[in-house]
Write a protein that holds these residues in place. Structure first.
Motif, PDB file in Angstrom:
ATOM      1  N   PRO A 106       1.175  -1.633  -0.273  1.00 16.98           N
ATOM      2  CA  PRO A 106      -0.079  -0.176   0.414  1.00 16.98           C
ATOM      3  C   PRO A 106       0.872   1.428   0.279  1.00 16.98           C
ATOM      4  O   PRO A 106       2.168   1.413   0.724  1.00 16.98           O
ATOM      5  CB  PRO A 106      -1.222   0.062   0.832  1.00 16.98           C
ATOM      6  N   ARG A 107       0.453   2.701  -0.824  1.00 21.72           N
ATOM      7  CA  ARG A 107       1.090   3.784  -0.825  1.00 21.72           C
ATOM      8  C   ARG A 107       1.706   4.213   0.277  1.00 21.72           C
ATOM      9  O   ARG A 107       2.936   4.900   0.503  1.00 21.72           O
ATOM     10  CB  ARG A 107       0.478   4.207  -1.642  1.00 21.72           C
ATOM     11  N   PRO A 108       0.126   4.275   0.937  1.00 21.12           N
ATOM     12  CA  PRO A 108       0.892   5.017   2.857  1.00 21.12           C
ATOM     13  C   PRO A 108       2.001   3.800   3.302  1.00 21.12           C
ATOM     14  O   PRO A 108       2.912   4.387   4.406  1.00 21.12           O
ATOM     15  CB  PRO A 108      -0.486   4.756   3.613  1.00 21.12           C
ATOM     16  N   ILE A 109       1.973   3.025   3.477  1.00 18.89           N
ATOM     17  CA  ILE A 109       2.941   2.167   4.136  1.00 18.89           C
ATOM     18  C   ILE A 109       4.573   2.227   2.912  1.00 18.89           C
ATOM     19  O   ILE A 109       5.258   2.498   3.696  1.00 18.89           O
ATOM     20  CB  ILE A 109       3.723   0.395   4.071  1.00 18.89           C
ATOM     21  N   GLN A 110       4.328   2.455   1.655  1.00 19.82           N
ATOM     22  CA  GLN A 110       5.946   2.742   1.305  1.00 19.82           C
ATOM     23  C   GLN A 110       6.118   3.858   1.346  1.00 19.82           C
ATOM     24  O   GLN A 110       7.379   4.298   2.028  1.00 19.82           O
ATOM     25  CB  GLN A 110       5.307   2.521  -0.513  1.00 19.82           C
ATOM     26  N   GLU A 111       5.311   4.363   1.646  1.00 18.33           N
ATOM     27  CA  GLU A 111       6.395   6.215   1.749  1.00 18.33           C
ATOM     28  C   GLU A 111       6.428   6.669   3.502  1.00 18.33           C
ATOM     29  O   GLU A 111       7.952   6.405   3.977  1.00 18.33           O
ATOM     30  CB  GLU A 111       4.664   6.865   1.705  1.00 18.33           C
ATOM     31  N   LYS A 112       5.918   5.073   4.608  1.00 15.75           N
ATOM     32  CA  LYS A 112       6.440   5.284   5.941  1.00 15.75           C
ATOM     33  C   LYS A 112       7.587   5.090   5.941  1.00 15.75           C
ATOM     34  O   LYS A 112       8.823   4.646   6.293  1.00 15.75           O
ATOM     35  CB  LYS A 112       5.516   4.460   6.976  1.00 15.75           C
ATOM     36  N   CYS A 113       7.776   3.474   4.912  1.00 20.54           N
ATOM     37  CA  CYS A 113       8.969   3.149   4.845  1.00 20.54           C
ATOM     38  C   CYS A 113      10.007   3.450   4.263  1.00 20.54           C
ATOM     39  O   CYS A 113      11.586   3.399   5.000  1.00 20.54           O
ATOM     40  CB  CYS A 113       8.630   1.873   4.686  1.00 20.54           C
ATOM     41  N   TYR A 114      10.157   4.139   3.122  1.00 14.06           N
ATOM     42  CA  TYR A 114      10.570   5.186   2.405  1.00 14.06           C
ATOM     43  C   TYR A 114      11.095   6.260   3.115  1.00 14.06           C
ATOM     44  O   TYR A 114      12.724   6.534   3.057  1.00 14.06           O
ATOM     45  CB  TYR A 114      10.713   5.723   1.080  1.00 14.06           C
ATOM     46  N   LYS A 115      10.693   7.102   3.801  1.00 17.07           N
ATOM     47  CA  LYS A 115      11.194   8.360   5.207  1.00 17.07           C
ATOM     48  C   LYS A 115      11.862   7.344   6.094  1.00 17.07           C
ATOM     49  O   LYS A 115      13.165   8.189   6.728  1.00 17.07           O
ATOM     50  CB  LYS A 115       9.740   8.367   5.881  1.00 17.07           C
ATOM     51  N   ALA A 116      11.340   6.646   6.537  1.00 19.50           N
ATOM     52  CA  ALA A 116      12.122   6.260   7.649  1.00 19.50           C
ATOM     53  C   ALA A 116      13.841   5.517   7.478  1.00 19.50           C
ATOM     54  O   ALA A 116      14.885   5.999   7.672  1.00 19.50           O
ATOM     55  CB  ALA A 116      11.508   4.055   8.397  1.00 19.50           C
ATOM     56  N   GLN A 117      13.598   5.339   6.213  1.00 20.85           N
ATOM     57  CA  GLN A 117      14.887   4.763   5.155  1.00 20.85           C
ATOM     58  C   GLN A 117      15.844   5.906   5.157  1.00 20.85           C
ATOM     59  O   GLN A 117      17.266   6.151   5.091  1.00 20.85           O
ATOM     60  CB  GLN A 117      14.889   3.744   4.381  1.00 20.85           C
ATOM     61  N   LEU A 118      15.541   6.666   4.177  1.00 17.62           N
ATOM     62  CA  LEU A 118      15.967   8.513   4.532  1.00 17.62           C
ATOM     63  C   LEU A 118      16.478   8.620   5.404  1.00 17.62           C
ATOM     64  O   LEU A 118      17.580   8.442   5.820  1.00 17.62           O
ATOM     65  CB  LEU A 118      14.866   9.289   3.966  1.00 17.62           C
ATOM     66  N   GLU A 119      16.272   8.583   7.102  1.00 16.96           N
ATOM     67  CA  GLU A 119      16.610   8.815   8.079  1.00 16.96           C
ATOM     68  C   GLU A 119      17.506   8.015   8.778  1.00 16.96           C
ATOM     69  O   GLU A 119      18.913   8.743   9.057  1.00 16.96           O
ATOM     70  CB  GLU A 119      15.215   9.031   8.871  1.00 16.96           C
ATOM     71  N   LEU A 120      17.637   7.081   8.299  1.00 14.96           N
ATOM     72  CA  LEU A 120      18.527   6.234   8.917  1.00 14.96           C
ATOM     73  C   LEU A 120      19.596   6.321   7.505  1.00 14.96           C
ATOM     74  O   LEU A 120      21.570   6.194   8.164  1.00 14.96           O
ATOM     75  CB  LEU A 120      18.327   4.536   8.399  1.00 14.96           C
ATOM     76  N   SER A 121      19.891   6.746   6.773  1.00 15.52           N
ATOM     77  CA  SER A 121      20.816   7.317   5.782  1.00 15.52           C
ATOM     78  C   SER A 121      21.744   7.911   6.214  1.00 15.52           C
ATOM     79  O   SER A 121      23.255   8.655   6.525  1.00 15.52           O
ATOM     80  CB  SER A 121      20.470   7.383   3.783  1.00 15.52           C
ATOM     81  N   ILE A 122      20.751   9.078   7.061  1.00 15.61           N
ATOM     82  CA  ILE A 122      21.648   9.856   7.627  1.00 15.61           C
ATOM     83  C   ILE A 122      22.443   9.794   8.565  1.00 15.61           C
ATOM     84  O   ILE A 122      23.226  10.631   9.209  1.00 15.61           O
ATOM     85  CB  ILE A 122      20.166  11.457   7.510  1.00 15.61           C
ATOM     86  N   GLU A 123      21.583   9.091   9.525  1.00 14.83           N
ATOM     87  CA  GLU A 123      22.150   9.082  11.097  1.00 14.83           C
ATOM     88  C   GLU A 123      23.306   8.085  10.165  1.00 14.83           C
ATOM     89  O   GLU A 123      24.410   8.079  11.393  1.00 14.83           O
ATOM     90  CB  GLU A 123      21.157   7.970  11.793  1.00 14.83           C
ATOM     91  N   VAL A 124      23.935   6.872   9.586  1.00 18.97           N
ATOM     92  CA  VAL A 124      24.065   6.539   9.389  1.00 18.97           C
ATOM     93  C   VAL A 124      25.104   7.422   8.501  1.00 18.97           C
ATOM     94  O   VAL A 124      27.140   5.969   9.021  1.00 18.97           O
ATOM     95  CB  VAL A 124      24.205   4.367   8.546  1.00 18.97           C
ATOM     96  N   ASN A 125      25.304   7.439   7.813  1.00 20.47           N
ATOM     97  CA  ASN A 125      25.779   8.267   6.700  1.00 20.47           C
ATOM     98  C   ASN A 125      26.491   7.859   5.769  1.00 20.47           C
ATOM     99  O   ASN A 125      28.108   7.731   5.568  1.00 20.47           O
ATOM    100  CB  ASN A 125      27.465   9.693   7.432  1.00 20.47           C
ATOM    101  N   LYS A 126      25.278   6.806   5.733  1.00 21.68           N
ATOM    102  CA  LYS A 126      25.591   5.882   4.067  1.00 21.68           C
ATOM    103  C   LYS A 126      25.045   6.120   3.030  1.00 21.68           C
ATOM    104  O   LYS A 126      23.732   6.788   3.462  1.00 21.68           O
ATOM    105  CB  LYS A 126      25.914   4.521   4.724  1.00 21.68           C
ATOM    106  N   PRO A 127      25.356   6.269   1.163  1.00 15.42           N
ATOM    107  CA  PRO A 127      24.499   6.597   0.410  1.00 15.42           C
ATOM    108  C   PRO A 127      23.428   5.858   0.554  1.00 15.42           C
ATOM    109  O   PRO A 127      23.014   4.203   0.750  1.00 15.42           O
ATOM    110  CB  PRO A 127      25.910   6.749  -0.954  1.00 15.42           C
ATOM    111  N   LEU A 128      23.073   5.839  -0.379  1.00 19.54           N
ATOM    112  CA  LEU A 128      21.523   5.790  -0.966  1.00 19.54           C
ATOM    113  C   LEU A 128      22.171   4.981  -1.777  1.00 19.54           C
ATOM    114  O   LEU A 128      21.855   5.702  -3.170  1.00 19.54           O
ATOM    115  CB  LEU A 128      20.334   6.680  -1.207  1.00 19.54           C
ATOM    116  N   PHE A 129      21.043   3.943  -2.040  1.00 20.89           N
ATOM    117  CA  PHE A 129      20.402   2.914  -3.510  1.00 20.89           C
ATOM    118  C   PHE A 129      19.170   2.992  -3.244  1.00 20.89           C
ATOM    119  O   PHE A 129      18.383   2.857  -3.236  1.00 20.89           O
ATOM    120  CB  PHE A 129      21.056   2.226  -2.844  1.00 20.89           C
TER     121      PHE A 129
END
Length: 261
Positions: A106-129
């Motif tokens: 479902p799109r709302p779950i996709q968006e929640k999951c994506y935002k959480a990984q954007l935040e994780l990328s910032i936290e660990v400072n590793k690039p995004l795929f």
């Protein structure tokens, strides 16, 4: 021999079951001396990390949840990905993003999951795929909220328009290209994209076992694998009117700098 880096292979796919060593050896025989295994779920990311650990400096992996798998996202997911990303050979967050073409989650779950990984990328400072399909506008709306803080990002398996490519480049993103660029029927528009994009902003990948290059002689194969990556480079060389050696060298240098290999 030219050497290459394949920034995206799905080695945990069932099509490669019990063939990991053969797949890797064939790739290296064809100059693909470094490969990045794509994580598309927590479990798949764990499996990719385990395989990559067996081949130091040859295999690396990503850790993430593909939008198709967003329905599996739960309260433990980010913690589990974070633990994986502490490993030196787990070098990127993803594959993550939005896919409104298939809507397997479902799109709302996709968006929640994506935002959480954007935040994780910032936290660990590793690039995004990153993965985006039929969701360009919403994908950019979400991503732009984090843009000033984001590490480097690559939109993998890019098949969008020149307009979309320009917008990604303006954000500082890189683009990953697969065998799709050799499909003159379905993806004819990618020819102008390849001609436009600077070589130092692109990387190459097979996305194996998918996206089989169309410029392979004989076309007896149905399953793509990293050994076929030179055919992607060959298409870029042809479209840009440069040598395949230049494509190999530049895309490898870009990938090493991007993923800090």
């Amino acid at each position: 021999m030219n050497t290459y880096i394949d920034i995206g292979i799905n080695l945990t796919n069932k099509q490669f079951y019990n063939e990991h060593e053969e797949i890797i050896n064939r790739a290296m025989d064809n100059g693909v001396d470094c490969m990045i295994l794509t994580g598309t779920s927590v479990r798949g990311s764990q499996e990719s990390a385990e395989i990559a650990k067996e081949y130091p400096e040859i295999l690396f992996s990503t850790a993430g949840i593909h939008p198709h798998e967003a329905k599996s996202f739960n309260g433990e997911s980010i913690h589990q990905l974070r633990m994986l990303l502490q490993e030196d050979h787990v070098i990127s967050v993803g594959e993550c993003g939005l896919d409104f073409d298939r809507d397997f989650s479902p799109r709302p779950i996709q968006e929640k999951c994506y935002k959480a990984q954007l935040e994780l990328s910032i936290e660990v400072n590793k690039p995004l795929f990153l993965h985006e399909r039929s969701a360009f506008t919403r994908f950019n709306e979400l991503t732009d909220d984090y843009l000033p803080r984001l590490p480097k990002a690559v939109v993998h398996c890019f098949t969008g328009t020149l307009h979309e490519a320009r917008i990604y480049l303006d954000k500082g993103f890189y683009l990953g290209f697969t065998g799709a660029i050799s499909d003159g029927k379905r993806f004819k528009h990618l020819e102008e994209v390849i001609r436009y994009i600077p070589l130092d902003r692109m990387m190459i990948e097979t996305d194996a076992p998918y996206m089989l290059p169309k410029n392979m002689p004989g076309m007896k194969h149905r399953r793509n694998e990293p050994a076929f990556l030179p055919y992607v480079a060959q298409t870029i060389a042809h479209l840009k009117k440069i040598s395949i050696s230049e494509v190999a060298e530049e895309t490898s240098t870009t990938a090493r700098q991007f993923f800090r290999l």
